[in-house]
Design a protein around this motif. Structure first.
Motif: not given
Ligand code: CA
Length: 427
Positions: A135, A208, A210, A242, A262, A357
């Motif tokens: 990541d 997240e 991404e 994520d 995570k 990311g």
């Protein structure tokens, strides 16, 4: 006559609804099963999935340098063994078979009915067996925002950030395909800076937004991949959520970085959009200042204009879009990420997944995480039903979508979605 698979004038004998993510110019690869049949490689056109094992059995995919057994495999990895050239030849052949004026499949009722299936009848699987997952942290606005929240605006970007694509090794075992529910994690976190840690269900479950790329086999251990050849080692892209537990992450991350905050789940969209299909949507890479070291220099445009959005669907199924951003808002390109990843001789393998990311644009409504959208929970978002969100609640479904282009040719990803389940009781 050969017509390039990206030609905007191409059309298919399979009807493609207006605004579909999957015109003949896309032809993504995925893996799915229906009617109890084992999962096999597929492509997608309009609202249909096309079974590549049926085409291979009929001999329509001969002469491409691809092993026959690869079309019966429950993952794309065996097909990917043929590298970029093999997959490119496959996409070109599929484009020709689906062209409006090609009767081979169009007029063979038996074969056509065996190969084409309604996409909503197909249970999609994870498209590749993911070996390793990396990541990155390549959106400048995201890194800046997080730096502002956890440090101060004057020192928001850490000194290394403009010199190298910061990343960490993630966990491949918990990568799941769209539709897989995500259980709220439990763990240690602090409820106040001076308080001792407590154990409980995360109160700060986040998304997240991404995009991730999937690699072909790289080079041998000890060798490196340069920026100029990096894209030849990339099969294509998927949307990537994520999932992150901010409270667990904040307490555990010093000094070695993300761990249990995570690694409890990351969701991918099921169709891999090939990098070749995104060629028309290449866009200039940002100017980098200070200049990067020679091994990170790149020639030409290595960014891609892909519109992205995230929405929360509540229990009633209705969605509220909470973020609209774009994959082009990246400081470091995929070519630079892969070159950096391998510059020390680290080998990448067929099926490795590398995520961008969190992708945040400059405008607050284009931030790619709830952490930023609600500024650490201080500015709650209002949903369509009048309720507020600082972070995700049990029963919420997070949906991400993405597409490149508009008008004549739109190449899209479909969606990645996942519903939050309550934490497993700790007995
Ligand atoms: Ca991430």
């Amino acid at each position: 006559m050969t017509i390039p698979a990206n030609d905007p004038a191409l059309r298919s004998w399979v009807p493609v609804p207006e605004g579909s993510d999957f015109p003949i110019q896309n032809l993504p690869l995925g893996v799915g099963a229906w009617n109890g049949v084992a999962a096999v490689p597929l492509t997608r056109i309009g609202d249909r999935a096309l079974d590549l094992s049926v085409l291979a059995e009929a001999g329509l995919l001969n002469g491409l340098g691809l092993a026959r057994e690869a079309f019966d495999a429950p993952a794309l990895n065996p097909l990917m063994a043929a590298g970029k050239a093999g997959v490119r030849a496959l996409r070109q052949r599929l484009s020709e078979l689906l062209r409006h004026d090609n009767p081979v499949l169009r007029d063979d009722n038996t074969l056509r009915d065996a190969a084409l299936v309604a996409a909503d009848q197909v249970s999609m699987h994870l498209p590749v067996v993911v070996g390793d997952y990396t990541d990155f942290y390549s959106s400048r606005q995201h890194a800046y925002n997080v730096g502002c929240m956890f440090r101060d605006p004057a020192n928001a970007l850490l000194p290394n950030w403009l010199h190298l694509p910061v990343g960490y090794h993630g966990r491949a075992s918990s990568i799941v395909v769209s539709g897989t529910p995500i259980r709220r994690p439990m763990g240690q976190y602090k409820t106040a800076p001076d308080a001792p840690p407590v154990f409980g269900a995360s109160r700060q479950l986040d998304m997240e937004l991404e995009v991730a790329f999937i690699t072909f086999k790289g080079k041998a251990l000890g060798e490196r991949i340069g920026t100029g050849e990096a894209e030849d080692r990339i099969l294509g892209l998927v949307l990537f959520n994520d999932w992150s537990a901010r409270d667990i992450q904040a307490w555990e991350y010093v000094p070695l970085g993300p761990f249990l905050g995570k690694n409890f789940g990351s969701s991918v969209s099921p169709w891999v959009v090939l990098l070749d299909a995104l060629e028309p949507f290449r866009t200039a890479s940002p100017e980098q200042d200070p200049p990067v070291l020679p091994y990170l220099r790149q020639q030409g445009a290595h960014h891609f204009d892909i519109a992205l959005e995230a929405a929360i669907a509540t229990g009633d199924g209705r969605e509220t879009v909470i973020s609209r951003t774009n994959f082009k808002h990246q400081y470091w390109s995929m070519a630079q990420q892969l070159a950096h990843h391998t510059v020390n001789g680290c080998n990448v393998r067929c099926g490795d997944l590398m995520a961008s990311g969190t992708i945040s644009g400059e405008a607050p409504e284009s931030y790619g995480s709830l952490l930023e959208l609600t500024w650490k929970g201080t500015r709650p978002l209002k949903l369509h039903d009048g309720t507020e969100r600082r972070f995700l609640e049990d029963g919420d479904t997070l949906v991400m979508r993405g597409h490149a282009g508009h008008g004549a040719v739109r190449v899209g990803f479909g969606e990645v979605r996942g519903t939050v389940l309550p934490a497993l009781p700790y007995l």
